[in-house]
Motif scaffolding. Sequence first.
Motif, PDB file in Angstrom:
ATOM      1  N   CYS A  64      -4.356  -0.704   4.740  1.00 17.77           N
ATOM      2  CA  CYS A  64      -4.203  -0.485   3.251  1.00 17.77           C
ATOM      3  C   CYS A  64      -4.100   1.206   3.038  1.00 17.77           C
ATOM      4  O   CYS A  64      -3.258   1.955   2.695  1.00 17.77           O
ATOM      5  N   ALA A  65      -5.541   1.445   3.411  1.00 10.45           N
ATOM      6  CA  ALA A  65      -5.729   2.940   3.307  1.00 10.45           C
ATOM      7  C   ALA A  65      -4.811   3.708   4.121  1.00 10.45           C
ATOM      8  O   ALA A  65      -4.603   4.680   3.725  1.00 10.45           O
ATOM      9  N   LEU A  66      -4.705   3.330   5.521  1.00  5.58           N
ATOM     10  CA  LEU A  66      -4.063   4.123   6.342  1.00  5.58           C
ATOM     11  C   LEU A  66      -2.695   4.228   5.820  1.00  5.58           C
ATOM     12  O   LEU A  66      -1.956   5.304   5.749  1.00  5.58           O
ATOM     13  N   LEU A  67      -2.013   3.289   5.353  1.00  2.00           N
ATOM     14  CA  LEU A  67      -0.729   3.338   5.200  1.00  2.00           C
ATOM     15  C   LEU A  67      -0.287   4.014   3.530  1.00  2.00           C
ATOM     16  O   LEU A  67       0.572   4.804   3.406  1.00  2.00           O
ATOM     17  N   GLY A  68      -1.260   3.756   2.869  1.00  2.00           N
ATOM     18  CA  GLY A  68      -1.045   4.467   1.278  1.00  2.00           C
ATOM     19  C   GLY A  68      -1.494   5.701   1.679  1.00  2.00           C
ATOM     20  O   GLY A  68      -0.643   6.671   0.849  1.00  2.00           O
ATOM     21  N   LEU A  69      -2.437   6.449   2.336  1.00  2.00           N
ATOM     22  CA  LEU A  69      -2.894   7.831   2.231  1.00  2.00           C
ATOM     23  C   LEU A  69      -1.622   8.386   3.229  1.00  2.00           C
ATOM     24  O   LEU A  69      -1.476   9.748   2.771  1.00  2.00           O
ATOM     25  N   GLY A  70      -1.092   7.711   3.980  1.00  2.00           N
ATOM     26  CA  GLY A  70      -0.124   8.061   4.989  1.00  2.00           C
ATOM     27  C   GLY A  70       1.188   8.440   4.084  1.00  2.00           C
ATOM     28  O   GLY A  70       1.876   9.672   4.233  1.00  2.00           O
ATOM     29  N   ALA A  71       1.581   7.460   3.162  1.00  2.00           N
ATOM     30  CA  ALA A  71       2.568   7.989   2.155  1.00  2.00           C
ATOM     31  C   ALA A  71       2.452   8.954   1.220  1.00  2.00           C
ATOM     32  O   ALA A  71       3.244   9.953   0.915  1.00  2.00           O
ATOM     33  N   LEU A  72       1.080   9.148   0.801  1.00  2.00           N
ATOM     34  CA  LEU A  72       0.741  10.128  -0.189  1.00  2.00           C
ATOM     35  C   LEU A  72       0.833  11.421   0.444  1.00  2.00           C
ATOM     36  O   LEU A  72       1.519  12.341  -0.116  1.00  2.00           O
ATOM     37  N   VAL A  73       0.269  11.597   1.600  1.00  2.00           N
ATOM     38  CA  VAL A  73       0.197  12.825   2.015  1.00  2.00           C
ATOM     39  C   VAL A  73       1.620  13.514   2.500  1.00  2.00           C
ATOM     40  O   VAL A  73       2.036  14.394   2.514  1.00  2.00           O
ATOM     41  N   ALA A  74       2.600  12.403   3.205  1.00  7.05           N
ATOM     42  CA  ALA A  74       3.601  12.719   3.549  1.00  7.05           C
ATOM     43  C   ALA A  74       4.621  13.572   2.541  1.00  7.05           C
ATOM     44  O   ALA A  74       5.364  14.148   2.567  1.00  7.05           O
ATOM     45  N   LEU A 129       8.011  15.305   2.730  1.00  7.39           N
ATOM     46  CA  LEU A 129       9.096  14.591   3.531  1.00  7.39           C
ATOM     47  C   LEU A 129      10.018  13.881   2.709  1.00  7.39           C
ATOM     48  O   LEU A 129       9.668  13.272   1.587  1.00  7.39           O
ATOM     49  N   PRO A 130      11.437  13.675   3.092  1.00  5.26           N
ATOM     50  CA  PRO A 130      12.231  12.744   2.290  1.00  5.26           C
ATOM     51  C   PRO A 130      11.567  11.315   2.390  1.00  5.26           C
ATOM     52  O   PRO A 130      11.113  10.770   3.296  1.00  5.26           O
ATOM     53  N   PRO A 180       0.790  -1.097   0.131  1.00  7.19           N
ATOM     54  CA  PRO A 180       0.048   0.069   0.113  1.00  7.19           C
ATOM     55  C   PRO A 180       0.857   1.191   0.086  1.00  7.19           C
ATOM     56  O   PRO A 180       0.401   2.322  -0.727  1.00  7.19           O
ATOM     57  N   ILE A 181       2.033   1.117   0.592  1.00  8.36           N
ATOM     58  CA  ILE A 181       2.902   2.571   0.508  1.00  8.36           C
ATOM     59  C   ILE A 181       3.376   2.913  -0.891  1.00  8.36           C
ATOM     60  O   ILE A 181       3.513   3.894  -1.294  1.00  8.36           O
ATOM     61  N   THR A 182       3.696   1.398  -1.466  1.00 11.10           N
ATOM     62  CA  THR A 182       4.066   1.702  -2.928  1.00 11.10           C
ATOM     63  C   THR A 182       2.908   2.417  -3.756  1.00 11.10           C
ATOM     64  O   THR A 182       3.294   3.328  -4.597  1.00 11.10           O
ATOM     65  N   ILE A 215       9.845   7.927   4.880  1.00  6.20           N
ATOM     66  CA  ILE A 215       8.743   7.354   4.433  1.00  6.20           C
ATOM     67  C   ILE A 215       8.801   5.746   4.602  1.00  6.20           C
ATOM     68  O   ILE A 215       8.112   4.903   5.107  1.00  6.20           O
ATOM     69  N   VAL A 216       9.745   5.324   3.602  1.00  2.00           N
ATOM     70  CA  VAL A 216      10.141   4.034   3.385  1.00  2.00           C
ATOM     71  C   VAL A 216      10.214   3.265   4.713  1.00  2.00           C
ATOM     72  O   VAL A 216       9.968   2.268   4.985  1.00  2.00           O
ATOM     73  N   ILE A 217      11.334   3.989   5.494  1.00  2.12           N
ATOM     74  CA  ILE A 217      11.657   3.263   6.718  1.00  2.12           C
ATOM     75  C   ILE A 217      10.680   3.201   7.526  1.00  2.12           C
ATOM     76  O   ILE A 217      10.207   2.502   8.487  1.00  2.12           O
ATOM     77  N   GLY A 218      10.068   4.439   8.054  1.00  4.64           N
ATOM     78  CA  GLY A 218       9.157   4.684   9.199  1.00  4.64           C
ATOM     79  C   GLY A 218       7.640   4.043   8.672  1.00  4.64           C
ATOM     80  O   GLY A 218       7.431   3.076   9.605  1.00  4.64           O
ATOM     81  N   LEU A 219       7.068   4.201   7.740  1.00  5.91           N
ATOM     82  CA  LEU A 219       5.758   3.808   7.390  1.00  5.91           C
ATOM     83  C   LEU A 219       6.021   2.154   6.968  1.00  5.91           C
ATOM     84  O   LEU A 219       5.166   1.230   7.378  1.00  5.91           O
ATOM     85  N   GLY A 220       7.455   1.803   6.272  1.00  6.37           N
ATOM     86  CA  GLY A 220       7.550   0.464   5.840  1.00  6.37           C
ATOM     87  C   GLY A 220       7.847  -0.559   7.084  1.00  6.37           C
ATOM     88  O   GLY A 220       7.107  -1.552   7.017  1.00  6.37           O
ATOM     89  N   VAL A 221       8.345   0.052   8.069  1.00  8.83           N
ATOM     90  CA  VAL A 221       8.572  -0.825   9.539  1.00  8.83           C
ATOM     91  C   VAL A 221       7.017  -1.124   9.883  1.00  8.83           C
ATOM     92  O   VAL A 221       6.705  -2.010  10.484  1.00  8.83           O
TER      93      VAL A 221
END
Lengths: 182, 209
Positions: free
Chosen positions: B158-168, B174-175, A121-123, B179-185
């Motif tokens: 899924c929506a939480l993580l996806g929207l989090g990445a989009l807004v960030a 944000l770098p 989902p992040i991707t 996002i990849v490390i913070g949200l990814g973990v």
Amino acid sequence: MNTLPAGELLELFLHFLTLSLLSIGGAMSTAPEMHRYFVTERGWLGDADFTTAVALAQAAPGPNVLFVPVLGFQAAGLPGAAAALVGILLPSTLLSLGVSRWGASRRDTALVRAFTAGLAPITVGLVFATGWLLALPFVGDPAHRNGALVLIALTALVTLRTKLAPIWMIAAGAVLGAAGLA
Amino acid sequence: MSPSAQGPAALADAPKRPASPFALFVAFSLLALQGFGGVLAVAQRELVDRRGWLSREAFIELYSIAQMLPGPNVVNLSLMIGDRYFGWRGALAAITGMLLAPFLIVIALAASHERLAEFPAVAGALRGMGAVAAGLILAMAVKMLGTLRGNLLGPWLCALLGLGALVAIAVFRLPLAWIVIGLGVLGWGLARWRIAILDARAARPEDAS
């Protein structure tokens, strides 16, 4: 053509080496970070340069990752292009070679399944962000806003509803843009 | 569980194989040069359907691994195919084939567009192509959205993580690393927790089907 002093070229190379390992989900997921680095942080390129680089890479044949050396080229000529391409590919390529050899047999373990499911989902969010950043220069350009937004929407619709090859849409975009309609 | 739990599909089930690393280089150059707006579909047609170097199953298998690794998916795919046939020399030949000719073309375009962009028609054409590029990426994002339907995290996470990445990225700029490390973990941990719940549920005899 722009040039950069050797020290800044080295910084660009080192920055891309670290970015390489973060580029999960393909080259386009790193586009927002490229934008932040080249346009916002360094000021080497403008918004329009950035969108042009992506458009050129889409128009030319080959992998989309080639927008990265175009950014390097716009900022620092051929040395910039080479530094950007080698930087973005070297670490990920070595890692992929290692993982490929280590074997895919562990793909079904819980930790690896959790990794792919958790990152997916992040991707998707990152790819949406890329689309937004590419559309942004048109939103802020009153002279071309309406035509460009219609073209963006039509392209997305045609891509989703038909099997038309992207090259035809890019050609149509070039013709409409040259005619001043977008 | 995927049907390939016994490991990656072997290359042995392919009808043919490349003769040399140079043959790999030529094949990957030719397919890259046909890949306008994406190489993946062309790679599948050339390597599987036309040259018969890979079975369809092996292609999907390798691509799913290539996809979850960092780096461009088609570059990772080239390297894996090359490596399995000729070791590191094959990997190098396939990657060089995939990138060299398109790199020279795109840099030639970038160099000449700086001069050509002084003409209003060329600037307009590039603007139109830029709008199409934005539309292509947005459509790709919408298509990727469909693949999340089967995600074991479920729609809300899924929506939480996806929207989090989009807004960030799009709002806070944000770098990517954060996002990849913070949200990814976070996503990794949540998914591992969901697997534990699903496994525990599957292990209960009254739920077994």
